[in-house]
Write a protein that holds these residues in place. Structure first.
Motif, PDB file in Angstrom:
ATOM      1  N   THR A  34      24.493 -19.324 -19.876  1.00  0.00           N
ATOM      2  CA  THR A  34      25.546 -19.715 -19.143  1.00  0.00           C
ATOM      3  C   THR A  34      25.835 -21.179 -19.471  1.00  0.00           C
ATOM      4  O   THR A  34      27.060 -21.621 -19.157  1.00  0.00           O
ATOM      5  CB  THR A  34      25.227 -19.704 -17.532  1.00  0.00           C
ATOM      6  N   GLY A  35      25.011 -21.955 -20.049  1.00  0.00           N
ATOM      7  CA  GLY A  35      25.209 -23.416 -20.447  1.00  0.00           C
ATOM      8  C   GLY A  35      26.409 -23.547 -21.522  1.00  0.00           C
ATOM      9  O   GLY A  35      27.354 -24.466 -21.476  1.00  0.00           O
ATOM     10  N   TYR A  38      29.664 -23.927 -19.770  1.00  0.00           N
ATOM     11  CA  TYR A  38      30.010 -25.338 -19.442  1.00  0.00           C
ATOM     12  C   TYR A  38      30.341 -26.243 -20.535  1.00  0.00           C
ATOM     13  O   TYR A  38      31.193 -27.009 -20.548  1.00  0.00           O
ATOM     14  CB  TYR A  38      28.554 -25.860 -18.486  1.00  0.00           C
ATOM     15  N   ARG A  39      29.877 -25.832 -21.738  1.00  0.00           N
ATOM     16  CA  ARG A  39      29.988 -26.383 -22.696  1.00  0.00           C
ATOM     17  C   ARG A  39      31.499 -26.288 -23.531  1.00  0.00           C
ATOM     18  O   ARG A  39      32.075 -27.117 -24.007  1.00  0.00           O
ATOM     19  CB  ARG A  39      29.082 -26.103 -24.053  1.00  0.00           C
ATOM     20  N   ARG A  90      27.938 -26.925 -29.977  1.00  0.00           N
ATOM     21  CA  ARG A  90      26.587 -27.394 -30.021  1.00  0.00           C
ATOM     22  C   ARG A  90      26.249 -28.987 -30.322  1.00  0.00           C
ATOM     23  O   ARG A  90      25.071 -29.410 -30.480  1.00  0.00           O
ATOM     24  CB  ARG A  90      25.573 -26.719 -30.816  1.00  0.00           C
ATOM     25  N   ALA A  98      29.256 -31.388 -21.417  1.00  0.00           N
ATOM     26  CA  ALA A  98      29.067 -30.292 -20.609  1.00  0.00           C
ATOM     27  C   ALA A  98      28.300 -30.589 -19.354  1.00  0.00           C
ATOM     28  O   ALA A  98      28.550 -30.003 -18.299  1.00  0.00           O
ATOM     29  CB  ALA A  98      28.102 -29.260 -21.479  1.00  0.00           C
ATOM     30  N   SER A  99      27.490 -31.394 -19.643  1.00  0.00           N
ATOM     31  CA  SER A  99      26.576 -32.281 -18.248  1.00  0.00           C
ATOM     32  C   SER A  99      27.491 -32.869 -17.364  1.00  0.00           C
ATOM     33  O   SER A  99      27.251 -32.623 -16.261  1.00  0.00           O
ATOM     34  CB  SER A  99      25.356 -33.443 -19.077  1.00  0.00           C
ATOM     35  N   SER A 102      29.997 -30.288 -15.840  1.00  0.00           N
ATOM     36  CA  SER A 102      29.047 -29.237 -14.928  1.00  0.00           C
ATOM     37  C   SER A 102      28.669 -29.782 -13.424  1.00  0.00           C
ATOM     38  O   SER A 102      28.405 -29.355 -12.530  1.00  0.00           O
ATOM     39  CB  SER A 102      27.765 -28.910 -15.413  1.00  0.00           C
ATOM     40  N   ARG A 108      32.161 -25.512 -11.493  1.00  0.00           N
ATOM     41  CA  ARG A 108      31.213 -24.390 -11.174  1.00  0.00           C
ATOM     42  C   ARG A 108      31.656 -23.181 -10.437  1.00  0.00           C
ATOM     43  O   ARG A 108      31.295 -22.128 -10.665  1.00  0.00           O
ATOM     44  CB  ARG A 108      29.991 -25.108 -10.281  1.00  0.00           C
ATOM     45  N   GLY A 128      20.227 -20.796 -17.195  1.00  0.00           N
ATOM     46  CA  GLY A 128      21.033 -21.728 -16.760  1.00  0.00           C
ATOM     47  C   GLY A 128      20.234 -22.861 -15.962  1.00  0.00           C
ATOM     48  O   GLY A 128      18.914 -22.962 -16.438  1.00  0.00           O
ATOM     49  N   ARG A 129      20.936 -23.248 -14.976  1.00  0.00           N
ATOM     50  CA  ARG A 129      20.356 -24.262 -14.165  1.00  0.00           C
ATOM     51  C   ARG A 129      20.331 -23.781 -12.491  1.00  0.00           C
ATOM     52  O   ARG A 129      19.322 -24.219 -11.740  1.00  0.00           O
ATOM     53  CB  ARG A 129      20.818 -25.621 -14.115  1.00  0.00           C
ATOM     54  N   ASP A 130      21.175 -22.934 -12.227  1.00  0.00           N
ATOM     55  CA  ASP A 130      21.282 -22.668 -10.862  1.00  0.00           C
ATOM     56  C   ASP A 130      21.631 -21.161 -10.912  1.00  0.00           C
ATOM     57  O   ASP A 130      21.920 -20.576  -9.916  1.00  0.00           O
ATOM     58  CB  ASP A 130      22.527 -23.203 -10.226  1.00  0.00           C
ATOM     59  N   ILE A 131      20.992 -20.393 -11.844  1.00  0.00           N
ATOM     60  CA  ILE A 131      20.999 -18.994 -11.924  1.00  0.00           C
ATOM     61  C   ILE A 131      20.391 -18.276 -10.608  1.00  0.00           C
ATOM     62  O   ILE A 131      20.713 -17.539  -9.828  1.00  0.00           O
ATOM     63  CB  ILE A 131      20.685 -18.414 -13.103  1.00  0.00           C
ATOM     64  N   ARG A 179      20.039 -36.531 -19.422  1.00  0.00           N
ATOM     65  CA  ARG A 179      20.664 -34.864 -18.984  1.00  0.00           C
ATOM     66  C   ARG A 179      19.617 -34.558 -17.705  1.00  0.00           C
ATOM     67  O   ARG A 179      20.193 -34.012 -16.966  1.00  0.00           O
ATOM     68  CB  ARG A 179      20.566 -34.077 -20.131  1.00  0.00           C
ATOM     69  N   ASP A 183      21.475 -33.401 -14.398  1.00  0.00           N
ATOM     70  CA  ASP A 183      21.572 -32.084 -14.047  1.00  0.00           C
ATOM     71  C   ASP A 183      20.780 -32.014 -12.590  1.00  0.00           C
ATOM     72  O   ASP A 183      21.124 -31.183 -11.917  1.00  0.00           O
ATOM     73  CB  ASP A 183      20.815 -31.281 -15.116  1.00  0.00           C
ATOM     74  N   ARG A 186      22.912 -34.155  -9.315  1.00  0.00           N
ATOM     75  CA  ARG A 186      24.234 -34.075  -9.005  1.00  0.00           C
ATOM     76  C   ARG A 186      24.314 -33.560  -7.649  1.00  0.00           C
ATOM     77  O   ARG A 186      23.409 -32.810  -7.107  1.00  0.00           O
ATOM     78  CB  ARG A 186      25.113 -33.430 -10.236  1.00  0.00           C
TER      79      ARG A 186
HETATM   80  O1   DC Z   1      21.699 -25.227 -21.230  1.00  0.00           O
HETATM   81  P1   DC Z   1      22.790 -26.111 -21.943  1.00  0.00           P
HETATM   82  O2   DC Z   1      21.832 -27.239 -22.400  1.00  0.00           O
HETATM   83  O3   DC Z   1      23.397 -25.478 -22.893  1.00  0.00           O
HETATM   84  O4   DC Z   1      23.657 -26.563 -20.723  1.00  0.00           O
HETATM   85  C1   DC Z   1      24.628 -27.574 -20.824  1.00  0.00           C
HETATM   86  C2   DC Z   1      25.256 -28.250 -19.460  1.00  0.00           C
HETATM   87  O5   DC Z   1      25.589 -27.443 -18.735  1.00  0.00           O
HETATM   88  C3   DC Z   1      23.688 -28.594 -19.049  1.00  0.00           C
HETATM   89  O6   DC Z   1      24.096 -30.277 -19.088  1.00  0.00           O
HETATM   90  C4   DC Z   1      23.689 -28.381 -17.754  1.00  0.00           C
HETATM   91  C5   DC Z   1      24.967 -27.590 -17.410  1.00  0.00           C
HETATM   92  N1   DC Z   1      24.789 -26.423 -16.863  1.00  0.00           N
HETATM   93  C6   DC Z   1      24.611 -26.135 -15.594  1.00  0.00           C
HETATM   94  O7   DC Z   1      24.922 -26.911 -14.813  1.00  0.00           O
HETATM   95  N2   DC Z   1      24.364 -24.889 -15.073  1.00  0.00           N
HETATM   96  C7   DC Z   1      24.242 -23.653 -15.806  1.00  0.00           C
HETATM   97  N3   DC Z   1      24.001 -22.655 -15.163  1.00  0.00           N
HETATM   98  C8   DC Z   1      23.974 -24.099 -17.169  1.00  0.00           C
HETATM   99  C9   DC Z   1      24.391 -25.107 -17.772  1.00  0.00           C
END
Ligand code: DC
Length: 223
Positions: A34-35, A38-39, A90, A98-99, A102, A108, A128-131, A179, A183, A186
């Protein structure tokens, strides 16, 4: 048959994508990064010359943007409009963008249903971060994959060297710490371990060990 969703969350550079990819191949699930979504939104803002910290301007870009995921030979590709931007997202600039984006609630919300839809239709490992906390709170398996910032920086430098890049360890570590801070501090959907997630700290486990640990957790939870 029930659809099985596995949520893998954790900080940047913990090995979520490489470990999840291998585990997904083992079970025959699709792997969803999922990142990358956001990227793609961040890259679009960069291309438009927008300050990615300006939440209002970033939110405006969503009116006209088209982001989608495709799966080719089990490999995820991300599209911005109809352009495959899987490689361009990348770069360090795209990572920071992306950070930034996001942290914007509208971003979101915009990506939420896309992620939900994929999970509803496919057995998948979604990282991801919030899955586990927001996107798939009912996921059958939740894993929080982490490692110390120093270990993550060390691994990232090695990866970059293999690609012929010579970024310094200090710069990479600084970037990871920045980062992590963004992350997890926020206001919306900050990075945090879901109460029912299994913690896997890979600081002292090698890659194969991490893959086996994750595969065993999934087997255990889906038995
Ligand atoms: O996993 P990644 O490094 O490719 O993610 C890129 C940015 O997206 C990272 O700074 C956090 C954000 N992100 C997010 O907030 N929620 C997600 N589910 C995935 C990524």
């Amino acid at each position: 048959m029930d659809i099985i969703n596995v949520a893998v969350d954790g900080p940047a550079g913990a090995g979520k994508s490489t470990v999840s990819k291998r585990a997904a191949a083992y079970f025959g699930y699709i792997y969803v990064d999922t990142g990358a979504l956001y990227r793609a939104v961040g890259l679009n803002a960069l291309r438009l010359g927008i300050n990615t910290r300006d939440a209002e301007r970033v939110a405006e870009t969503l009116k006209d943007v088209k982001v989608s995921l495709g799966f080719k030979n089990g490999e995820q590709r991300v599209f911005l409009f109809d352009e495959d931007v899987s490689d361009e997202i990348r770069t360090p600039a795209a990572s920071m963008a992306a950070s930034d984006v996001s942290a914007v609630p509208a971003v979101r919300d915009f990506l939420f249903s896309l992620q939900k839809d994929i999970a509803k239709k496919n057995n998948c490992i979604m990282d991801g971060r919030d899955i586990g906390t927001v996107v798939l709170p009912d996921a059958k398996v939740k894993i929080f994959l982490t490692a110390s910032p120093e270990k993550r920086a060390e691994r990232r430098v090695k990866e970059l060297r293999e690609k012929g890049r010579d970024d310094s360890y200090e710069d990479v570590l600084k970037d990871i710490i920045e980062r992590d801070h963004n992350d997890s501090h926020r206001a919306v959907a900050p990075l945090k371990q879901a109460d029912d997630a299994v913690l896997v700290d890979t600081s002292d486990i090698d890659f194969e060990g991490s893959v086996n640990t994750v595969i065993n957790i999934i087997k255990e939870k889906t038995r």
